[in-house]
Design a protein around this motif. Structure first.
Motif, PDB file in Angstrom:
ATOM      1  N   ASP A   1      32.806  -3.067  -6.352  1.00 20.74           N
ATOM      2  CA  ASP A   1      33.338  -1.731  -6.625  1.00 20.74           C
ATOM      3  C   ASP A   1      32.319  -0.716  -6.921  1.00 20.74           C
ATOM      4  O   ASP A   1      32.589   0.468  -6.719  1.00 20.74           O
ATOM      5  N   HIS A   2      31.385  -1.221  -7.676  1.00 17.24           N
ATOM      6  CA  HIS A   2      30.039  -0.255  -7.911  1.00 17.24           C
ATOM      7  C   HIS A   2      29.559   0.298  -6.484  1.00 17.24           C
ATOM      8  O   HIS A   2      29.090   1.571  -6.496  1.00 17.24           O
ATOM      9  N   ILE A   3      29.382  -0.520  -5.601  1.00 18.71           N
ATOM     10  CA  ILE A   3      28.747  -0.065  -4.227  1.00 18.71           C
ATOM     11  C   ILE A   3      29.751   0.849  -3.608  1.00 18.71           C
ATOM     12  O   ILE A   3      29.102   1.815  -3.237  1.00 18.71           O
ATOM     13  N   ASN A   4      31.199   0.646  -3.692  1.00 17.94           N
ATOM     14  CA  ASN A   4      31.891   1.803  -3.078  1.00 17.94           C
ATOM     15  C   ASN A   4      32.004   2.956  -3.537  1.00 17.94           C
ATOM     16  O   ASN A   4      31.980   4.171  -3.246  1.00 17.94           O
ATOM     17  N   GLN A   5      31.827   2.990  -5.221  1.00 16.44           N
ATOM     18  CA  GLN A   5      31.969   4.157  -5.686  1.00 16.44           C
ATOM     19  C   GLN A   5      30.672   4.996  -5.568  1.00 16.44           C
ATOM     20  O   GLN A   5      30.497   6.133  -5.643  1.00 16.44           O
ATOM     21  N   ALA A   6      29.430   4.262  -5.650  1.00 15.07           N
ATOM     22  CA  ALA A   6      28.222   4.792  -5.533  1.00 15.07           C
ATOM     23  C   ALA A   6      28.251   5.455  -3.946  1.00 15.07           C
ATOM     24  O   ALA A   6      27.492   6.441  -3.867  1.00 15.07           O
TER      25      ALA A   6
END
Length: 289
Positions: free
Chosen positions: A277-282
């Motif tokens: 989720d952090h990778i997608n948000q970044a």
């Protein structure tokens, strides 16, 4: 005070428990990694003999995960319980068989250590929750699948398929994804790599990957949902490129020797499990979306 409340109030105890559990499970994973391919070979041989209506002539004992007892492959010395304590026994024995002094592969304690560290990472990411229990089981399965695929270029269905169904069942409670995302993810994960496989075979006449890779990506689709599949494919390609180039440069590996794709998928899927989720948000932030 129940156990969960106690661990919540004493996080250090929780992490120590998870670390020790990871070490113990890592020791068991060494057994599975070593024996499961041989068990599969025995089973295939038995099926072939049954089909050909021939009798078994081999006198080798039937191999299971528990029998016969582990022993030194060089001298046949049976491994005692005191010699099988994760990490500690290896250090105490100075990495050698207690009987014949033949060096023990460093891989065994490394797998125990990796199992411990990855288990701690899961505990740190998800805390005391149902997600931790499920993610620990998946992590240990991925370690086993990666090592077997690296050694034998096999991704056993006996591990992959139960965890695929397990991921679908977890979606009923929304542990990592919704049922809709999980079902679509399982189907899309399998069909995406299957389509690439068929296209590559049509163009080159060669098989670029195995069917086990399709099932492994379907597994991640079932656990995380279809939204994470593009990320996992991109990450696995990146991991594969980095490791492949490193092997060529440092070890002089022949570029024509096939490299199993399963470990790269496993690494990418595990990263997405923790930080997807952090990778997608970044990425969305970077893309201005």
């Amino acid at each position: 005070m129940n156990l969960i409340a106690y661990l919540q109030q004493n996080p250090l105890v929780f992490f120590i428990y998870i670390g020790l559990l990871g070490l113990v499970v890592g020791s068991f994973l060494n057994v599975v990694i070593h024996r499961l391919p041989m068990m599969m070979e025995q089973d295939w041989r038995a099926q072939c003999l049954e089909f050909l209506k021939q009798e078994e002539t081999s006198k080798e004992p039937i191999l299971t995960l528990s029998t016969p007892r582990s022993r030194c492959p060089h001298c046949g010395h049976q491994i005692k319980a005191i010699e099988n304590i994760p990490l500690i026994s290896y250090l105490f024995l100075k990495g050698k068989c207690s009987d014949c002094k033949t060096p023990i592969s460093i891989r065994y304690p490394l797998i125990e250590l990796v199992s411990c560290l990855l288990s701690l990472a899961i505990a740190w990411r998800f805390g005391i929750s149902s997600q931790t229990i499920a993610a620990l089981l998946l992590t240990w399965a991925l370690i086993t699948l990666s090592m077997i695929d690296f050694d034998h270029k096999l991704l056993p269905d006996s591990i992959t398929l139960p965890f695929l169904w397990f991921g679908l069942l977890l979606s009923l409670w929304g542990i990592f994804s919704s049922p809709e995302s999980a079902i679509i993810g399982a189907a899309a994960g399998y069909l995406s790599l299957w389509s690439i496989f068929q296209l590559f075979k049509l163009i080159t006449g060669k098989e670029g990957m195995g069917f086990g890779d399709f099932k492994l990506l379907a597994l991640f689709g079932a656990w995380l949902g279809w939204q994470y599949l593009p990320q996992i494919i991109m990450l696995s390609s990146l991991v594969g490129a980095v490791i492949g180039i490193t092997l060529v440069l440092l070890r002089g590996r022949d570029r024509n020797i096939p490299i199993p794709f399963g470990p790269y998928l496993a690494i990418a899927g595990w990263i997405s499990l923790l930080w997807g989720d952090h990778i997608n948000q970044a990425y969305l932030t970077w893309a201005g979306m």
